[in-house]
Design an enzyme around this catalytic site. Structure first.
Site, PDB file in Angstrom:
ATOM      1  N   GLY A  12       0.780  -1.237   0.000  1.00 21.54           N
ATOM      2  CA  GLY A  12       0.000   0.000   0.000  1.00 21.54           C
ATOM      3  C   GLY A  12       0.810   1.285   0.000  1.00 21.54           C
ATOM      4  O   GLY A  12       0.296   2.323   0.413  1.00 21.54           O
ATOM      5  N   ASN A  14       1.585   2.967  -2.575  1.00 18.87           N
ATOM      6  CA  ASN A  14       0.881   3.870  -3.502  1.00 18.87           C
ATOM      7  C   ASN A  14      -0.385   4.430  -2.865  1.00 18.87           C
ATOM      8  O   ASN A  14      -0.681   5.621  -3.000  1.00 18.87           O
ATOM      9  CB  ASN A  14       0.573   3.160  -4.821  1.00 18.87           C
ATOM     10  CG  ASN A  14       1.789   3.074  -5.719  1.00 18.87           C
ATOM     11  OD1 ASN A  14       2.207   4.061  -6.323  1.00 18.87           O
ATOM     12  ND2 ASN A  14       2.396   1.900  -5.794  1.00 18.87           N
ATOM     13  N   ASN A 101      -4.846   1.510 -13.932  1.00 16.75           N
ATOM     14  CA  ASN A 101      -3.928   0.610 -13.223  1.00 16.75           C
ATOM     15  C   ASN A 101      -2.509   1.151 -13.344  1.00 16.75           C
ATOM     16  O   ASN A 101      -2.166   1.799 -14.333  1.00 16.75           O
ATOM     17  CB  ASN A 101      -3.996  -0.780 -13.882  1.00 16.75           C
ATOM     18  CG  ASN A 101      -3.052  -1.777 -13.227  1.00 16.75           C
ATOM     19  OD1 ASN A 101      -2.965  -1.879 -12.010  1.00 16.75           O
ATOM     20  ND2 ASN A 101      -2.329  -2.531 -14.050  1.00 16.75           N
ATOM     21  N   HIS A 103       1.375  -0.262 -13.538  1.00 20.25           N
ATOM     22  CA  HIS A 103       2.137  -1.497 -13.748  1.00 20.25           C
ATOM     23  C   HIS A 103       3.633  -1.168 -13.645  1.00 20.25           C
ATOM     24  O   HIS A 103       4.083  -0.171 -14.219  1.00 20.25           O
ATOM     25  CB  HIS A 103       1.813  -2.085 -15.129  1.00 20.25           C
ATOM     26  CG  HIS A 103       2.444  -3.416 -15.332  1.00 20.25           C
ATOM     27  ND1 HIS A 103       1.930  -4.566 -14.766  1.00 20.25           N
ATOM     28  CD2 HIS A 103       3.566  -3.786 -15.993  1.00 20.25           C
ATOM     29  CE1 HIS A 103       2.715  -5.593 -15.085  1.00 20.25           C
ATOM     30  NE2 HIS A 103       3.715  -5.141 -15.827  1.00 20.25           N
TER      31      HIS A 103
END
Ligand code: GAR
Length: 188
Positions: A12, A14, A101, A103
């Site tokens: 977590g 981010n 998303n 990546h």
């Protein structure tokens, strides 16, 4: 007011950064955090940040009822921040161009099933790639293949290890992800 829902499965970092970035922005609110992993450190972070937390099992996540719950919550954007479950088609169809998303590689390289977190960095280092980076993209029905919104690169050193590369990638994520989320939100 724009509202985001953040989906997480792991540490977590981010989530933490995004929440802190928007903490003093009266225009952006984190509507909730969705987590599928009962052992994720993200749970503690969500709690400490005072964010509503919705735990889901994989089975529950794939059911239509969960998508209906998200439709009712009606976030402007769903942000996958280290979320490792595949999204059901009903959820993707309910939020066209409203799911993004991050990546940890330069897609289309090192994407698809099995390429997540440290597995990506191990593969990039093993292939002696000169550069890697991050990709922020819209989510569609095919894993890691939605329209790319943003990429940033970093160089690999001669003695790069998966751990040192992971640190470089996390730094890029911390720098860019909230800014790109803000841009996407404000363009809506
Ligand atoms: C991040 O590096 C993110 O790019 C990656 O998982 C990590 C989560 O870290 N995502 C994927 O690999 C998705 N395929 P965090 O939990 O500390 O934010």
């Amino acid at each position: 007011m724009k509202r985001i829902s953040i989906f997480v499965s792991g540490n977590g970092t981010n989530l933490q950064r995004i929440a802190e970035y928007f903490a003093n922005d009266p225009e952006v609110e984190i509507a909730n955090v969705v987590c599928n992993n009962p052992k994720a450190y993200s749970i503690e972070r969500a709690h400490n940040l005072g964010l509503p937390l919705r735990m889901v099992t994989k089975k529950e996540f794939n059911e239509e009822a969960f998508t209906q719950e998200m439709i009712a919550l009606n976030p402007d954007l769903i942000v996958l921040a280290g979320f490792l479950l595949h999204l059901p088609d009903c959820l993707i169809k309910a939020f066209p161009k409203r799911i993004i998303n991050i990546h940890p590689a330069l897609l289309p390289k090192y994407g698809g099933k099995g390429f997540y977190g440290e597995h990506v960095h191990q593969a990039v280092v093993a292939a002696k790639e000169p550069v890697s980076g991050i990709t922020i993209h819209y989510v569609n029905e095919i894993y890691d293949s939605g329209e790319i919104i943003f990429q940033a690169q970093c160089r690999l050193d001669k003695d790069e290890t998966p751990d040192t590369l992971a640190a470089k990638i996390h730094q890029l994520e911390q720098t860019h992800f909230p800014v790109i989320i803000e841009k996407v939100l404000k363009a809506k």
